[in-house]
Design an enzyme around this catalytic site. Structure first.
Site, mmCIF file in Angstrom:
data_model
loop_
_atom_site.group_PDB
_atom_site.id
_atom_site.type_symbol
_atom_site.label_atom_id
_atom_site.label_comp_id
_atom_site.label_asym_id
_atom_site.label_seq_id
_atom_site.Cartn_x
_atom_site.Cartn_y
_atom_site.Cartn_z
ATOM 1 N N HIS A 426 105.815 -17.399 13.537
ATOM 2 C CA HIS A 426 104.694 -18.066 12.865
ATOM 3 C C HIS A 426 104.314 -19.373 13.551
ATOM 4 O O HIS A 426 103.130 -19.642 13.808
ATOM 5 C CB HIS A 426 105.067 -18.329 11.399
ATOM 6 N N GLY A 707 107.576 -21.265 59.598
ATOM 7 C CA GLY A 707 108.243 -22.251 58.753
ATOM 8 C C GLY A 707 108.147 -23.601 59.447
ATOM 9 O O GLY A 707 108.936 -23.906 60.349
ATOM 10 N N ASN A 709 108.723 -26.664 58.616
ATOM 11 C CA ASN A 709 109.784 -27.672 58.488
ATOM 12 C C ASN A 709 110.858 -27.493 59.552
ATOM 13 O O ASN A 709 111.192 -28.412 60.308
ATOM 14 C CB ASN A 709 110.421 -27.602 57.096
ATOM 15 N N CYS A 757 104.027 -20.659 56.008
ATOM 16 C CA CYS A 757 104.485 -20.898 54.646
ATOM 17 C C CYS A 757 105.259 -22.210 54.541
ATOM 18 O O CYS A 757 105.976 -22.442 53.579
ATOM 19 C CB CYS A 757 105.344 -19.740 54.144
#
Length: 815
Positions: A426, A707, A709, A757
């Protein structure tokens, strides 16, 4: 007095067009009984008193005039006034006998339903207002329902109580707010054979995700005993998500299973004055799911059929809110109610509104988030209905659970927090309707949150809602989806948290370019896979106790890893289906693996984990090969059991071509063979060797994802975890930019796809622009960077098109 219209109708005589006669609830039961029984959906038989029966009761007894007089000076804004007037009306109805004609019709139908059972059949008696469950108004929970009603005398008394419940405080307030005349609405009563779920389980399901409106999943809540506990929010139920598209293709796509605490169950009260009573659930049963996978899938199929039927009848998409029950004596499943979902149904998302906390603080309590908003205010802990008048406009209502009569107070709240309840209870339904954030099932909220203190309630951080101490700053972003331009370069997303996947899937993207498995392992599994594989060999009782706590419902400990990982990835793959979702196999460093429960036993200590035992090198090594096998089993489950063939796999930190071949051989041994059943396997392009030998890697992998990094740190020789040389780390360095350009050129020349990515395009729009100019196929971004980067990509593509047109024009002139 002879009735001109029927006072009682059987379900077989009722359809969806009979709302004005038998109310939304009974019209829906009749619609399903008549039209869906042949399709295998079981609805218990029964009959309904009509609106004419209610009006007969009101007019013959003089109640209609008496109630008008009582409500003459009603003021719903004044809580005490509302409560006293509502109480007086209900008492007047309860003190009035049902007219003989109506009484005889009810008893005659009851005897027929009972089929000569001595003493009469056990029945459920449910109220159904003639304005209930309309697409633009939810009257759910305003009128009463009664279970385990047995015998003629009890049935007549319960019918009178149902008539009285048309004037609950919440019903009076809601009708006034929505502009309904109290005397234009009648009450029908549904009398239906009881399903003995007191001996089994019951619950509620929605044919869409209740929080985001995501249309392709069924949400199911389940608890032991009769269903009122789930509806009222008295227990924290089990929760399941099932993916609709592949379910319809014959797969078994249970995307998520969450064990609820299920503290109590509602059962028959034999020999007592009440019809039902709550009893504690055995601790062993609490650690088990209330229903098995076959029941989950069957209910989900029924939800799809019900949604399809109502959508066809109404002529537009019509998601459904459905109550179900399982008979413990026969093991049969039944549908006992179905109504249109009123929050998301029929609405096309044109403006995407997202809430973001700009800071974080001390967490006081957590639970299931309802909605995706943020609110703050003074916490007001309410122990009982007698204290409702303490709640002021803008307060945060904190309580054990809410009751339908609390709705006038809930409208004042800036947020709602309850100890108990699931996403279908509820409190959750009403908070969505009111557009306020709510957290249900927080367990200790009433003791953990000091009454009178300023708090912030955040439902904008995924599945788990957080109550923070103090007033935290947040922002609201709105995106007009109709004005968005779509770039030629694919824009994909980086996603880690499965609980945010449904919401993120609504952002403009071509899918997921990086689904990070590490988040699922770290947040939901938390145990080193080797510790699960060697559970029986562990000699540390504390470690085993912690593993037992987290895997309580699993005797097969490795299966916990497989199922949890598969469900996490499945949520992401399902959310973006049929768009590509590229899942990177685990890429923890050794120190990060060691931080998992039991991990220290299995991980070497390395001076520089960044370039140590990580990525592809682990997958075929004896120290981790069996654990990698569990990852492969999970990914097979996503593709083969859930049917999510849009999932592709990606291998991180693969140093050499030979290493790539070894990994592919191991994956094939575990049933993940590249090219089989459309499986594509990508490689992370994050080591200089991946760029230098791009053509050779392209022979054994289907695509590349840069990638940035790791490629930056290995190109520049910088350990990005070292504070001393961190200032040198910069993806915009010419050497890195040259590596990016070279990778794109060589991979595309080899006929393979290449995207990125890494973090760089999210942080630096100029890198995104550079990549577009180099002809990259896709760019994957953090969700919060999607909108601004898409705009920049569109601009760059327009510039390139303009330059191309100008160049062509010059060429034409020369010719």
């Amino acid at each position: 007095m002879a009735a001109q219209v029927p006072l009682v109708l059987w379900f077989e005589q009722i359809g969806i067009d009979d709302v004005s006669s038998v109310g939304g609830k009974n019209a829906s039961l009749g619609e399903m009984y008549c039209n869906l029984s042949a399709r295998g959906i079981a609805v218990p038989n029964g009959f309904a008193t009509t609106a004419a029966a209610y009006r007969l009761f009101m007019s013959e007894t003089g109640l209609d005039q008496k109630i008008r007089e009582i409500l003459d000076d009603l003021d719903t804004a004044n809580i005490s006034n509302l409560q006293s007037h509502g109480r007086e009306v209900r008492q007047a109805i309860l003190a009035t006998e049902i007219p003989e004609d109506l009484r005889n019709e009810i008893l005659q139908a009851y005897r027929k339903l009972s089929e000569d059972i001595e003493g009469g059949l056990d029945v459920a008696v449910r109220s159904s207002a003639t304005a209930e469950d309309l697409p633009d108004a939810s009257f759910a929970g305003q009128q009463e329902s009664y279970l385990n009603v047995h015998g003629e005398s009890s049935l007549l008394d319960t019918c009178r109580r149902c008539f009285a419940s048309l004037f609950t405080d919440r019903a009076i307030s809601y009708r006034t707010e929505k502009g309904f005349d109290h005397f234009d609405i009648a009450l029908s009563i549904g009398i239906q054979r009881m399903v003995r779920s007191d001996e089994s389980a019951s619950g509620v399901m929605f044919s869409i995700d209740t929080e985001t409106g995501f249309r392709q999943a069924v949400l199911i809540n389940a608890a032991y005993g009769l269903g009122e506990n789930v509806v009222q929010g008295s227990v924290n139920p089990d929760e399941f998500y099932v993916f609709k598209p592949t379910l319809k293709e014959g797969f078994k796509p249970i995307l998520k299973k969450t064990l609820g605490s299920k503290e109590f169950k509602l059962i028959y009260d034999t020999g007592g004055e009440k019809m039902t009573r709550n009893v504690p659930v055995d601790p062993v049963d609490r650690k088990r799911f209330a229903i098995d996978d076959e029941d989950i899938l069957k209910l989900a199929r029924w939800a799809c059929l019900i949604e399809e039927h109502y959508s066809e009848v109404r002529g537009h998409f019509c998601p459904m809110d459905i109550e179900w029950a399982k008979d413990g004596l026969t093991d049969e499943l039944f549908i006992v109610q179905a109504r249109p979902e009123t929050i998301h149904g029929g609405k096309e998302l044109k403006v995407l509104k997202t809430f973001h906390l700009k800071e974080h603080g001390h967490v006081l309590a957590t639970g299931h988030s309802v909605g995706e908003r943020i609110g703050h205010g003074i916490a007001r802990v309410v122990e009982s209905a007698e204290n409702l008048d303490q709640v002021e406009e803008g307060d945060v209502l904190v309580t054990d659970r809410t009751d339908p009569d609390w709705e006038p107070i809930m409208k004042k709240a800036s947020a709602i927090v309850t100890n108990r309840g699931g996403r279908t209870c509820h409190a959750a339904i009403i908070s969505r309707e009111l557009g306020v954030p709510a957290i249900v099932g927080a367990e200790n909220a009433t003791t953990a949150i000091p009454s009178g203190s300023m708090v912030t309630v955040s439902c904008a951080e995924g599945d788990t809602g957080q109550v923070y101490d103090g007033q935290l700053d947040y922002e609201v972003q709105e995106v007009d989806l109709s004005e968005l331009k779509h770039p030629q370069t694919k824009v994909m997303m980086i996603v880690g948290n499965p609980n945010e996947a449904f919401r993120l899937s609504m952002l403009p993207s071509e899918g997921v370019g990086l689904a990070r498995m590490e988040f699922i392992i770290n947040s939901f599994i938390r145990i080193h896979p080797m510790a699960l594989l060697e559970y029986d060999k562990l000699d540390d009782p504390i470690l085993k106790s912690e593993i037992d706590r987290l895997t309580a419902s699993y005797s097969n400990k490795p299966a916990f890893f497989v199922d949890t990982l598969a469900q996490g990835v499945g949520m992401i793959a399902g959310a973006f289906y049929p768009r590509d979702v590229i899942v990177r196999m685990s890429d923890f460093k050794t120190n990060e693996y060691a931080n998992l429960i039991g991990g220290e036993k299995y991980e070497p200590q390395e001076e520089n984990p960044m370039i140590g035992f990580r990525g592809a090198s682990r997958y075929y090594h004896p120290r981790y090969r069996d654990a990698f096998g569990l990852e492969c089993q999970a990914m097979r489950k996503v593709r083969e059991e859930m049917g999510l063939k849009n999932m592709k796999l990606m291998i991180p930190f693969c140093r050499t071509v030979e290493e790539g071949r070894k990994v592919l051989e191991v994956m094939a041994e575990h049933g993940l063979k590249r090219g089989e059943d459309g499986l594509e396997i990508y490689i992370m392009c994050e080591i200089p060797s991946n760029v230098i030998q791009a053509e050779a890697f392209a022979e054994i992998f289907d695509g590349f994802s840069i990638g940035s990094n790791d490629l930056t740190q290995l190109t520049l020789g910088v350990d990005r975890d070292s504070e001393v040389v961190a200032h040198i780390f910069d993806e915009r360095d010419p050497a890195v930019m040259d590596s990016l350009a070279t990778a794109i050129q060589r991979v595309k020349a080899s006929g393979r796809k290449i995207g990125i990515c890494g973090q760089a395009p999210s942080d630096y729009p100029e890198i995104a622009a550079f990549l577009v100019k180099q002809g990259i196929d896709s760019i994957s971004l953090n969700p919060d960077a999607v909108m601004k980067t898409v705009s920049r990509i569109v601009e760059v593509e327009a510039e390139l098109d303009s330059q191309g047109s100008a160049s062509q024009a010059r060429s034409d002139v020369t010719v």
